[in-house]
Design an enzyme around this catalytic site. Structure first.
Site, short mmCIF file in Angstrom:
data_model
loop_
_atom_site.label_atom_id
_atom_site.label_comp_id
_atom_site.label_asym_id
_atom_site.label_seq_id
_atom_site.Cartn_x
_atom_site.Cartn_y
_atom_site.Cartn_z
N GLU A 173 0.82 -1.22 0.00
CA GLU A 173 0.00 0.00 0.00
C GLU A 173 0.85 1.27 0.00
OE1 GLU A 173 -2.99 -0.24 3.14
OE2 GLU A 173 -4.09 -1.76 2.01
N GLU A 292 -5.45 -8.43 -0.39
CA GLU A 292 -6.15 -8.16 0.87
C GLU A 292 -7.62 -7.94 0.52
OE1 GLU A 292 -4.70 -5.29 3.74
OE2 GLU A 292 -2.63 -5.62 3.07
O1 AHR Z 1 -5.19 -5.92 7.02
C1 AHR Z 1 -5.04 -4.79 7.83
C2 AHR Z 1 -4.33 -3.64 7.13
O2 AHR Z 1 -5.13 -3.19 6.08
C3 AHR Z 1 -3.01 -3.96 6.48
O3 AHR Z 1 -1.93 -3.87 7.34
C4 AHR Z 1 -2.91 -2.91 5.41
O4 AHR Z 1 -2.15 -3.33 4.32
C5 AHR Z 1 -4.34 -2.58 5.08
O5 AHR Z 1 -4.58 -1.22 5.08
#
Ligand code: AHR
Length: 499
Positions: A173, A292
């Protein structure tokens, strides 16, 4: 009763499921690693301190690949802190989650754990506070057989064979201002390019993932992808996507349509990647690594900047309901529908932190409601994905516009000849009659309907009631001359297996 008609036909092929679509994610965050995967002294812990009750549930969940060690955590992480004698490892302040990182688990321990649960590691490198040198050294530590400084150090630490980690994330990110070492798209694109080059010089077989946007809502979404991919197209294999979904207020109808948002997001990233392919005259097509995704009630999280510094704090331990499980099942339908481009998916995260598996320190472990659609889809959703296009009424939502009441996809296992239909009924109160034209499959004789639905859509599992929400077998659907008829209960996720 409303009805939905659909056709399952082998000619309506989307693509083959890459098993890595059913991956997950372990971050050094809260209790995911410590007291989640790893708890020496727990009654079920093995000689290395890994909880075997958790390991059993991870195996049952079915995750062929696990992303590690972050997440936001990786952007401040020194991987060298986590190797060598445990007693000599430093206690570090992790700024991402304002936690004390004891480094009792590092690369070597994680690899041992991954081997015992039978999963592959997808390793992330730190492109926040670090860069090319730390990344190439980590590849050397993990993947070079021996005869060099870092590979010999791994051998000295007890791992004679290289780990052969194939998939690597170039940071996490990096478009997010909350990220340590946040960068502009141009800054990140250049660094990712040079890091990828050096990593590949150590191990040319790597599969690399460039960071896409942190969400569809980022102000730089779209331009971030096109700038980053213009810099990195030749040296990466995938672009990442992250998406979290939640119910806002009492608008359950919009929440149940979250998969329509995921569809739109994937289509937009594919279009952007293909635009860069066209303008750069590139031959290869990039894959998507949706590394994610989940339901996450972010509105209930006060934010990491408000946290008291602590060791192994309880952070983001969302408890999931039947409704959340239906949405998770539907998000998997969306990923399957894009199997031609989405090669990797990671349910974020695996244990305790927005997770399908929960554990209590020194105590029990259990499956959240969302565990079930994931485990069933991972187990049975293997093979060729078929588009089914339900003909059904639509409803209007504030967040996703008009969406169909039923969403579905089919997966055909060409080896066994079996077909599995995954379907969601988004109607809050009414069942929907499903009428399926099976055309080519008039020989299929048996159908089994497994469903997640409940009179109480807010029902949850917890330590006291770990099996309050479980999949239930419904009456077998009618199957006659290539036509299948079943009833989808209100607000439900269903799996219909035909053999
Ligand atoms: O999964 C939780 C967080 O969400 C992670 O650390 C990040 O990559 C995302 O913003």
């Amino acid at each position: 009763m409303q009805s939905a008609r659909l056709t399952v036909d082998p000619a309506f092929r989307i693509g083959t499921v890459d098993p890595r679509l059913y991956g997950s994610f372990v971050e050094h965050l809260g209790r995911c690693v410590y007291t989640g995967l790893y708890e020496p002294g727990h009654p079920s812990a093995d000689a290395d301190g890994f909880r075997q009750d958790t390991a059993d549930l991870v195996r049952e969940l079915g995750v062929p690949i696990v992303r590690y060690p972050g997440g936001n955590f990786v952007s401040g992480y020194r991987w060298e802190d986590g190797i060598g004698p445990v007693g000599e490892r430093p206690r570090r302040l992790d700024l991402a989650w304002r936690s004390i990182e004891t480094n009792r688990v590092g690369v070597d321990e994680f690899q041992k754990w991954a081997a015992t649960v039978g999963t592959e590691t997808m390793m992330a490198v730190n492109l926040g506070t670090r860069g090319i040198d730390a990344a190439r050294s980590l590849v050397e530590y993990c993947n070079v057989p021996g005869g060099t400084y870092w590979s010999d150090l791994r051998r000295a630490h007890g791992a004679a064979d290289p780990y052969r980690i194939k998939v690597w994330c170039l940071g996490n990110e990096m478009d997010g201002p909350w990220q340590i070492g946040h960068k502009t798209a141009h800054e990140y694109g250049r660094l990712a390019h040079e890091t990828a080059k050096a990593m590949r010089q150590v191990d040319p077989t790597l599969e690399l993932v460039a960071c896409g946007s942190s969400s569809l809502d980022m102000p730089t979404f779209g331009s971030w992808e096109s700038t980053v991919l213009a810099e990195t197209y030749d040296v990466v294999d995938h672009v990442s996507m992250h998406g979290y979904y939640q119910q806002h207020g009492d608008d359950r109808g919009s929440f149940l349509a979250a998969a329509a948002g995921m569809d739109r997001f994937i289509d937009a990233v594919v279009a952007t990647a293909d635009h860069v392919r066209a303008t750069g005259r590139h031959k290869k097509r990039l894959g998507i690594s949706f590394d994610e995704w989940n339901v996450w009630y972010q509105s209930r999280f006060a934010g990491e900047t408000n946290l008291e510094i602590a060791e192994t704090p309880r952070l983001i331990e969302d408890v999931y309901s039947v409704t959340d499980a239906v949405v998770v099942g539907n998000l998997l339908i969306s990923l399957l529908r894009h199997a031609d481009r989405v090669r990797i998916g990671c349910l974020a995260q695996l244990v305790n932190v927005i997770a399908p598996i929960m554990t209590e320190p020194g105590g029990a472990s259990w499956r959240q409601a969302t565990f079930h659609p994931f485990a069933l889809t991972s187990r049975f959703g293997r093979g060729t994905v078929l588009r089914v296009e339900p003909q059904v009424a639509v409803y209007d939502t504030a967040e996703q516009g008009e969406v169909p009441l039923v969403d579905a996809v089919a997966v055909w296992d060409e080896d066994t000849g079996g077909v599995v239909l995954f379907a969601v009924n988004r109607h809050l109160t009414e069942p929907i009659a499903l009428d399926v034209d099976l055309r080519a499959w008039t020989t299929l004789t048996s159908a089994e309907h497994t469903c997640i639905a409940d009179d109480d859509p807010d029902a949850i599992n917890d330590m006291a009631h770990p099996d309050r929400v479980v999949p239930r077998r419904l009456d077998d659907p009618k199957l006659d001359g290539g036509r299948l008829q079943a009833a989808l209960p209100p607000l439900s996720w269903s799996m219909i297996r035909l053999s």
